[in-house]
Enzyme design. Structure first.
Site, PDB file in Angstrom:
ATOM      1  N   VAL B  77      -4.315  42.603 -19.756  1.00  0.00           N
ATOM      2  CA  VAL B  77      -3.054  42.150 -20.340  1.00  0.00           C
ATOM      3  C   VAL B  77      -3.389  41.251 -21.530  1.00  0.00           C
ATOM      4  O   VAL B  77      -4.194  40.323 -21.396  1.00  0.00           O
ATOM      5  CB  VAL B  77      -2.271  41.356 -19.267  1.00  0.00           C
ATOM      6  CG1 VAL B  77      -1.036  40.717 -19.856  1.00  0.00           C
ATOM      7  CG2 VAL B  77      -1.913  42.260 -18.093  1.00  0.00           C
ATOM      8  N   CYS B  78      -2.799  41.520 -22.670  1.00  0.00           N
ATOM      9  CA  CYS B  78      -3.086  40.726 -23.879  1.00  0.00           C
ATOM     10  C   CYS B  78      -2.612  39.286 -23.706  1.00  0.00           C
ATOM     11  O   CYS B  78      -1.438  39.042 -23.417  1.00  0.00           O
ATOM     12  CB  CYS B  78      -2.393  41.345 -25.086  1.00  0.00           C
ATOM     13  SG  CYS B  78      -2.507  40.312 -26.551  1.00  0.00           S
ATOM     14  N   VAL B  79      -3.500  38.343 -23.922  1.00  0.00           N
ATOM     15  CA  VAL B  79      -3.183  36.934 -23.669  1.00  0.00           C
ATOM     16  C   VAL B  79      -2.071  36.407 -24.585  1.00  0.00           C
ATOM     17  O   VAL B  79      -1.142  35.734 -24.113  1.00  0.00           O
ATOM     18  CB  VAL B  79      -4.453  36.042 -23.751  1.00  0.00           C
ATOM     19  CG1 VAL B  79      -5.107  36.084 -25.124  1.00  0.00           C
ATOM     20  CG2 VAL B  79      -4.124  34.602 -23.374  1.00  0.00           C
ATOM     21  N   ALA B  82       1.166  37.923 -23.615  1.00  0.00           N
ATOM     22  CA  ALA B  82       1.525  37.450 -22.277  1.00  0.00           C
ATOM     23  C   ALA B  82       2.095  36.032 -22.331  1.00  0.00           C
ATOM     24  O   ALA B  82       3.138  35.748 -21.731  1.00  0.00           O
ATOM     25  CB  ALA B  82       0.305  37.500 -21.366  1.00  0.00           C
TER      26      ALA B  82
END
Lengths: 100, 119, 131
Positions: B77-79, B82
């Site tokens: 999941v892209c930080v 997110a």
């Protein structure tokens, strides 16, 4: 290079955008709402027929069936495929450009 | 062949995550490798363990977790995406991890095919 | 601007990446997050190309003032691309002209190519990302 389209041509220009940049003989996979681009009897049918002549056009069967159509209702020259075939097509013809 | 998968939309609103899941299943069924599944934009919401769809609907989040468990998939999941959407570590379903956007570029470099599902 | 992590492309592989921008800015988030992808890929020392087609050409139009909508303007980030050695920017002529724009309307130096050349460019890439 393989092109994918997932939008209805009646709502968005993704199919048109794809056709404008695909090359003769390019492979195009239509899935999700893009299946409506190749069903028979629409006002865009001629575009679909021409596309099927110029390119290799595939449409994802599960998406077609979910929307109340089957292989007999797609324009001539378009091949109905399943997810496994979709993977094979990506393997054979990739990289992929997704027209969103 | 080695595949990278990019999911750009959240669950339920759009078919992107469903299509990506069905495609990923087929990739594995055909004996190929999935290097990474990367969740970007609203796609980060596919990792929300609090998701609770009605019992007669598919459980998109759980389905990804289970596929990851069986096949050892790397669900990233892209930080930045997110954090914008309040998707923090404590909300992550099993099998997902949060990391940088560099993980997507790396998947593009390492995979033979990068396939994008979005809107 | 996104935080650039300390990244290293240890594989030594250099691929041709194309960021295909086809959506207008601000109305949806896609343009902004593609820009973040572009910046990150520079850190991986890949052969980065950025293309603007269809409504994507609006992303680099001069004079964007986003104060009234409280959103971050993209223009400073686009101006910074050169500093990351991202200089292969292409605008499709047909898309530009359809929208009444000329090369003078853009904030960054771009190469204007016709649709056929854009098609060749797309077909020569290893990885195509965008939205």
């Amino acid at each position: 290079m393989l092109h994918t389209v997932n939008k209805s041509p009646f709502e968005r220009n993704a199919f048109k955008a794809c056709l404008a940049r695909a090359k003769e003989g390019s492979v195009i996979v239509l899935f999700e709402d893009a299946v409506y681009a190749v069903t028979r009897g629409t006002t865009l049918e001629k575009i679909a027929v021409r596309a099927a002549e110029k390119f290799h056009v595939f449409v994802l069967g599960p998406d077609l069936n979910a929307r109340g159509y089957d292989w007999g209702q797609v324009v001539e020259g378009v091949t109905v495929v399943d997810y496994d075939d979709f993977v094979d097509i990506v393997v054979t013809h990739g990289p992929v450009t997704a027209w969103l | 062949m080695r595949f990278g998968i990019l999911v750009n939309e959240g669950p339920f609103n759009h078919q992107a995550s469903d299509s990506a899941y069905k495609f990923t299943e087929a990739v594995l069924r055909k004996g190929h490798e999935v290097y990474r599944v990367f969740f970007y934009y609203d796609g980060v919401n596919n990792a929300n363990k609090l998701s609770e769809p009605p019992s007669d609907d598919r459980h998109i989040v759980k389905r990804w977790s289970e596929l990851a468990k069986v096949h050892g998939l790397d669900l990233v999941v892209c930080v930045a995406a997110a954090l914008r959407r309040g998707m923090k570590d404590e909300l992550l379903a099993e099998g997902f991890r949060i990391s940088g956007l560099g993980q997507l570029i790396e998947a593009g470099i390492q995979s033979d095919r990068l396939v994008m599902f979005g809107d | 601007m996104p935080e650039i992590e300390a990244l290293e492309n240890t594989s030594g592989v250099i691929k041709k990446f194309l960021y295909l921008n086809s959506k207008a800015p601000y109305g949806t988030v896609y343009a902004l997050e593609v820009l973040e992808m572009i910046l990150i890929s520079a850190a991986f020392e890949q052969d980065v190309h950025v293309a603007f087609v269809d409504d994507g050409v609006y992303q680099i139009k001069k004079g964007q003032d986003t104060k009234g909508i409280e959103m971050k303007s993209f223009l400073p980030t686009y101006r910074a691309l050169e500093g990351y050695d991202i200089e292969k920017l292409y605008v499709e002529k047909e898309s530009m002209e359809e929208r009444g724009l000329t090369v003078e309307d853009f904030i960054v130096p771009v190469t204007v190519v016709n649709r056929l050349t854009m098609s060749d460019l797309i077909h020569s890439m290893d990885v195509v990302l965008g939205g």
